[in-house]
Design an enzyme around this catalytic site. Structure first.
Site, short mmCIF file in Angstrom:
data_model
loop_
_atom_site.label_atom_id
_atom_site.label_comp_id
_atom_site.label_asym_id
_atom_site.label_seq_id
_atom_site.Cartn_x
_atom_site.Cartn_y
_atom_site.Cartn_z
N GLY A 158 37.06 45.55 48.79
CA GLY A 158 38.39 46.40 48.59
C GLY A 158 38.68 46.02 46.98
O GLY A 158 38.24 44.81 46.50
N CYS A 159 39.37 46.82 46.42
CA CYS A 159 39.93 46.77 45.07
C CYS A 159 40.84 45.35 44.94
O CYS A 159 40.46 44.44 44.08
CB CYS A 159 40.73 47.78 44.42
SG CYS A 159 42.30 48.45 45.48
N TYR A 160 41.87 45.35 45.67
CA TYR A 160 42.48 43.96 45.60
C TYR A 160 41.71 42.69 46.01
O TYR A 160 41.78 41.61 44.92
CB TYR A 160 43.89 43.86 46.73
CG TYR A 160 45.03 44.79 46.01
CD1 TYR A 160 45.71 44.47 44.93
CD2 TYR A 160 45.57 45.76 46.95
CE1 TYR A 160 46.73 45.32 44.43
CE2 TYR A 160 46.70 46.46 46.75
CZ TYR A 160 47.00 46.21 45.24
OH TYR A 160 48.30 47.05 44.99
N THR A 162 38.65 42.18 45.43
CA THR A 162 37.62 42.16 43.94
C THR A 162 38.44 41.49 42.95
O THR A 162 37.67 40.41 42.52
CB THR A 162 37.08 43.47 43.78
OG1 THR A 162 36.20 43.97 44.76
CG2 THR A 162 36.14 43.34 42.39
N ALA A 163 39.50 41.80 42.45
CA ALA A 163 39.80 41.39 41.23
C ALA A 163 40.71 39.87 41.67
O ALA A 163 40.21 39.07 40.89
CB ALA A 163 41.18 42.12 40.73
#
Length: 356
Positions: A158-160, A162-163
């Site tokens: 997911g995006c969160y 990943t970062a």
């Protein structure tokens, strides 16, 4: 011969970004785009930016439309993949899933956070987690199985997660973080991360000129971040925020320095990230004194990471920036597909951010 690809759920923001990437990809041929709501309408009618670039028309999520594909990208809501993926795999189609349905290794954890039974735990056990910089071994194993003739499944991060994970992993894996200590994450995402359908939170009139925390203590990406970083349950405090911009995500991770460890200098911490990502072409580890910003990666599948040290609190503060539709979704899916099909992981992915 090009690799035949289709996108299930191509009408959403992540699906549209996938469409943009695959249309210009040198090795993939985009053969099908699906959306039950938009079936029969031309891609260029719904998204005028594609005018002149493609004559594709949205189809329903129909088996016949997806037949004979080499790979299907699933840009569908969570739980929807559970119904589609087993049939696609059984038909010999490799699946790159952007949803959360096959990310969590423990089905009991999935069922706790998503409030639905996991109906294909056999596939869950075989799924490769799609965060190439941190789970490259899983993707390499899946690529070998696909090369041997097996249809494989990739569950993209997911995006969160990943970062957050790209920023924090080098220090956790180096043993610089106090064992058992609480890790605090504050992350901010653009509106596209919430999906295409407008709500009372994401409608322009409510979201513009406003920043809002949401899912405090309850956000579903919490167990995924914990899984990636190897954090025990209850050790992560994750607070996401919605900010009034279209795309971009910034995650700040605060980690207590291990007891007894000498206070590191900024150059030493930056060097740890730089060495960790030395062979990761889509991650830029910044030098000491510089920190990531979303504008630097907008429109790309790249990530920027940086780090600072709070001496008084003995706290490592790692920061990651991505485009939530790029490295946080569509770009990462293409990066994973490149690896699975034996291509250079950067193929078809621009490294040049949108300047303004």
């Amino acid at each position: 011969m090009k690799i035949k690809a289709g996108i299930v759920g191509a009408a959403g923001f992540a699906g549209a970004e996938l469409t943009r990437l695959l249309l210009r990809h040198p090795s993939f041929e985009l053969c099908a785009i699906t959306s039950d709501a938009l079936a029969g309408r031309a891609l260029a009618e719904v998204y005028p930016a594609f005018a002149g670039a493609s004559d594709l028309v949205f189809s329903k999520h129909d088996k016949s439309v997806l037949a004979d594909l080499d790979v299907a990208f699933l840009a569908v809501p969570h739980t929807a993949s559970l119904a589609m993926t087993p049939e696609l795999i059984a038909a010999g189609t490799t699946v790159v899933d952007l949803s959360a349905d096959y990310r969590l290794k423990d089905p009991a954890i999935y069922e706790k956070w998503y409030k639905v039974a996991h109906t294909s735990t056999d596939l869950l056990a075989k799924a490769a987690f799609g965060l190439p910089e941190l789970t490259g071994d899983e993707l390499a194993s899946a690529a070998a199985r696909r090369a041997a003739g097996e249809a494989v499944l990739v569950a993209c991060a997911g995006c969160y997660p990943t970062a957050t994970s790209l920023a924090a992993a080098p220090f956790l894996r180096a043993g610089l973080v106090e064992e058992g200590a609480t890790v605090i994450v504050d992350a901010l995402s653009g509106i596209t991360g919430a999906g295409k359908k407008a709500t009372e939170r994401t409608h322009f009139c409510f979201a513009n000129e406003s920043v809002e925390a949401y899912g405090v203590g309850t956000h579903r990406h919490t167990p995924e971040i914990s899984q990636i970083l190897g954090l025990a349950p209850g050790r992560l405090v994750f607070t996401p925020h919605l900010v009034p911009m279209n795309r971009g995500l910034l995650s700040t991770v605060k980690m207590p320095l291990a007891k007894g460890a000498d206070a590191p200098d900024p150059e030493e911490l930056a060097a740890i990230q730089q060495r960790f990502y030395a062979n990761s072409p889509l991650v830029e580890a910044l030098p000491a004194g510089k920190l990531p910003k979303t504008a630097s990666v907008a429109g790309t599948a790249r990530a920027q990471v940086g780090v600072a040290y709070h001496a008084e609190a003995r706290m490592i503060i790692a920061i990651g920036a991505i485009d939530n539709l790029g490295k946080g979704a569509a770009g990462q899916a293409v990066q994973c597909a490149n690896i699975i099909f034996g291509l250079d992981q950067t193929e078809g992915l621009t490294s040049l951010a949108v300047g303004v």
